[in-house]
Design a protein around this motif. Structure first.
Motif, PDB file in Angstrom:
ATOM      1  N   GLU A  26      10.667  38.265 -16.611  1.00 32.69           N
ATOM      2  CA  GLU A  26      10.094  36.802 -17.132  1.00 32.69           C
ATOM      3  C   GLU A  26       9.752  36.789 -18.575  1.00 32.69           C
ATOM      4  O   GLU A  26      10.292  35.681 -19.168  1.00 32.69           O
ATOM      5  CB  GLU A  26       8.840  36.437 -16.496  1.00 32.69           C
ATOM      6  N   GLY A  27       9.522  37.829 -19.026  1.00 32.91           N
ATOM      7  CA  GLY A  27       9.076  37.751 -20.542  1.00 32.91           C
ATOM      8  C   GLY A  27      10.321  37.782 -21.372  1.00 32.91           C
ATOM      9  O   GLY A  27      10.271  36.812 -22.361  1.00 32.91           O
ATOM     10  N   LYS A  28      11.145  38.326 -21.107  1.00 32.99           N
ATOM     11  CA  LYS A  28      12.477  38.433 -21.755  1.00 32.99           C
ATOM     12  C   LYS A  28      13.235  36.870 -21.618  1.00 32.99           C
ATOM     13  O   LYS A  28      13.720  36.470 -22.663  1.00 32.99           O
ATOM     14  CB  LYS A  28      13.532  39.445 -21.354  1.00 32.99           C
ATOM     15  N   ILE A  29      12.934  36.374 -20.403  1.00 36.05           N
ATOM     16  CA  ILE A  29      13.691  35.043 -20.240  1.00 36.05           C
ATOM     17  C   ILE A  29      12.913  33.956 -20.987  1.00 36.05           C
ATOM     18  O   ILE A  29      13.588  33.135 -21.729  1.00 36.05           O
ATOM     19  CB  ILE A  29      13.592  34.674 -18.813  1.00 36.05           C
ATOM     20  N   GLN A  30      11.499  34.174 -21.259  1.00 40.17           N
ATOM     21  CA  GLN A  30      10.763  33.250 -21.976  1.00 40.17           C
ATOM     22  C   GLN A  30      11.222  33.370 -23.474  1.00 40.17           C
ATOM     23  O   GLN A  30      11.136  32.460 -24.296  1.00 40.17           O
ATOM     24  CB  GLN A  30       9.349  33.370 -21.694  1.00 40.17           C
ATOM     25  N   ALA A  31      11.386  34.433 -23.953  1.00 42.80           N
ATOM     26  CA  ALA A  31      11.788  34.861 -25.129  1.00 42.80           C
ATOM     27  C   ALA A  31      13.248  34.031 -25.350  1.00 42.80           C
ATOM     28  O   ALA A  31      13.559  33.725 -26.370  1.00 42.80           O
ATOM     29  CB  ALA A  31      12.012  36.358 -25.674  1.00 42.80           C
ATOM     30  N   LEU A  32      14.120  34.335 -24.517  1.00 43.54           N
ATOM     31  CA  LEU A  32      15.318  33.537 -24.513  1.00 43.54           C
ATOM     32  C   LEU A  32      15.300  31.958 -24.624  1.00 43.54           C
ATOM     33  O   LEU A  32      15.899  31.335 -25.275  1.00 43.54           O
ATOM     34  CB  LEU A  32      16.370  33.788 -23.509  1.00 43.54           C
ATOM     35  N   LYS A  33      14.281  31.323 -23.993  1.00 44.88           N
ATOM     36  CA  LYS A  33      13.946  30.039 -23.841  1.00 44.88           C
ATOM     37  C   LYS A  33      13.540  29.492 -25.274  1.00 44.88           C
ATOM     38  O   LYS A  33      13.815  28.637 -25.774  1.00 44.88           O
ATOM     39  CB  LYS A  33      13.338  29.752 -22.676  1.00 44.88           C
ATOM     40  N   ALA A  34      12.564  30.378 -25.893  1.00 44.26           N
ATOM     41  CA  ALA A  34      12.040  29.855 -27.011  1.00 44.26           C
ATOM     42  C   ALA A  34      13.351  30.066 -28.270  1.00 44.26           C
ATOM     43  O   ALA A  34      13.021  29.191 -29.058  1.00 44.26           O
ATOM     44  CB  ALA A  34      11.066  31.170 -27.536  1.00 44.26           C
ATOM     45  N   LYS A  35      14.021  31.119 -27.952  1.00 46.68           N
ATOM     46  CA  LYS A  35      15.146  30.953 -29.107  1.00 46.68           C
ATOM     47  C   LYS A  35      16.058  29.922 -28.881  1.00 46.68           C
ATOM     48  O   LYS A  35      16.360  29.396 -30.048  1.00 46.68           O
ATOM     49  CB  LYS A  35      16.014  32.421 -28.906  1.00 46.68           C
ATOM     50  N   LEU A  36      16.241  29.316 -27.750  1.00 48.25           N
ATOM     51  CA  LEU A  36      17.078  28.344 -27.675  1.00 48.25           C
ATOM     52  C   LEU A  36      16.251  26.999 -28.281  1.00 48.25           C
ATOM     53  O   LEU A  36      17.048  26.122 -29.071  1.00 48.25           O
ATOM     54  CB  LEU A  36      17.386  27.608 -26.356  1.00 48.25           C
ATOM     55  N   ARG A  37      15.140  26.834 -27.765  1.00 45.97           N
ATOM     56  CA  ARG A  37      14.551  25.666 -28.448  1.00 45.97           C
ATOM     57  C   ARG A  37      14.368  25.782 -30.025  1.00 45.97           C
ATOM     58  O   ARG A  37      14.701  24.632 -30.868  1.00 45.97           O
ATOM     59  CB  ARG A  37      12.823  25.670 -28.143  1.00 45.97           C
ATOM     60  N   GLU A  38      14.254  26.800 -30.597  1.00 45.08           N
ATOM     61  CA  GLU A  38      14.084  27.034 -32.039  1.00 45.08           C
ATOM     62  C   GLU A  38      15.490  26.772 -32.628  1.00 45.08           C
ATOM     63  O   GLU A  38      15.649  25.909 -33.619  1.00 45.08           O
ATOM     64  CB  GLU A  38      13.950  28.577 -32.320  1.00 45.08           C
ATOM     65  N   LYS A  39      16.343  27.009 -32.113  1.00 47.98           N
ATOM     66  CA  LYS A  39      17.764  26.778 -32.790  1.00 47.98           C
ATOM     67  C   LYS A  39      18.189  25.303 -32.479  1.00 47.98           C
ATOM     68  O   LYS A  39      18.972  24.621 -33.424  1.00 47.98           O
ATOM     69  CB  LYS A  39      19.084  27.740 -31.854  1.00 47.98           C
ATOM     70  N   LYS A  40      17.852  24.777 -31.370  1.00 54.42           N
ATOM     71  CA  LYS A  40      18.179  23.202 -31.169  1.00 54.42           C
ATOM     72  C   LYS A  40      17.253  22.440 -32.173  1.00 54.42           C
ATOM     73  O   LYS A  40      17.792  21.439 -32.339  1.00 54.42           O
ATOM     74  CB  LYS A  40      17.676  23.061 -29.689  1.00 54.42           C
ATOM     75  N   ASN A  41      16.040  23.041 -32.647  1.00 56.99           N
ATOM     76  CA  ASN A  41      15.305  22.100 -33.568  1.00 56.99           C
ATOM     77  C   ASN A  41      15.539  22.405 -35.163  1.00 56.99           C
ATOM     78  O   ASN A  41      15.111  21.859 -35.983  1.00 56.99           O
ATOM     79  CB  ASN A  41      13.744  22.594 -33.497  1.00 56.99           C
ATOM     80  N   GLN A  42      16.673  23.395 -35.419  1.00 57.47           N
ATOM     81  CA  GLN A  42      16.976  23.401 -36.818  1.00 57.47           C
ATOM     82  C   GLN A  42      17.716  22.316 -37.221  1.00 57.47           C
ATOM     83  O   GLN A  42      18.597  21.681 -36.560  1.00 57.47           O
ATOM     84  CB  GLN A  42      17.983  24.802 -36.685  1.00 57.47           C
TER      85      GLN A  42
END
Length: 212
Positions: free
Chosen positions: A196-212
């Motif tokens: 779950e921790g790894k998946i949360q990191a994946l979700k955070a990375k997606l949010r970061e990239k979409k907000n760039q």
């Protein structure tokens, strides 16, 4: 053991290697007062041995045409989960469900893309399935963890007198869904805190990239 069962085991074992034959016997051997069958721990060791022998992380990178220097945005993620509709299923003496097929998925993230490689191994045969995909962050709708309950039939050892019985059991199934317009990539997994921790990191990375 009755003759039809013996013939079925013999037919399934024909042409299979030693590890595959052990898996077949694990699922199909009769169990009784004097024979508890192949231990659950032996199945677990066999499964791990077969999966490790595939060297799937390197196979994934070769298939996707990437190297580790390209995919450092998040630590590579490896998800391992059962194919719940496997042709052989058994509830062990430790009350853990075991299956004859498992799905291994690797997810890598570069600066602009997500790479996904999936390998389905049948522990009792040479049948396999491979899939490799790459997605731009902008094309991914979301990463979603999916938790469902299914009713599946298992062989269960009921003790010396009752021996084996088939029983339908409610099973919690876990998967990660990678959603893109018009499609979804489903990845079987076993949910735990580390995953779950790894998946949360994946979700955070997606949010970061979409907000760039």
């Amino acid at each position: 053991m009755d003759v039809p069962k013996m013939l079925e085991i013999k037919k399934r074992c024909k042409g299979r290697n030693a590890d595959q034959q052990q898996i077949i016997h694990y699922f199909l051997d009769d169990r009784g007062c004097l024979n508890k069958g192949i231990p659950d721990s032996d199945f677990d060791a066999n499964k791990e041995r077969q999966i490790n022998a595939l060297n799937l992380k390197q196979k994934a990178m070769n298939k996707l045409g990437i190297d580790e220097d390209q995919v450092k945005e998040v630590d590579p993620i490896c998800l391992i989960g059962p194919v719940y509709e496997s042709n052989l299923r058994w509830r062990g003496l430790d009350n853990v469900n075991r299956y004859s097929a498992y799905q291994i998925t690797y997810i890598f993230c570069s600066s602009d893309q997500v790479y996904v490689y999936q390998y389905t191994i049948n522990l009792d045969s040479d049948e396999k399935k491979e899939r490799a995909e790459e997605y731009f962050y902008k094309d991914i709708t979301n990463f979603t963890t999916v938790d469902d309950t299914e009713e599946l039939e298992f062989e269960i050892y009921k003790g010396c007198l009752k021996r084996l019985e088939s029983e339908r059991l409610k099973v919690n199934t876990n998967s990660l869904k990678i959603s893109i317009p018009g499609d979804a990539f489903m990845c079987s997994m076993v949910s735990d805190d580390e995953t779950e921790g790894k998946i949360q990191a994946l979700k955070a990375k997606l949010r970061e990239k979409k907000n760039q």
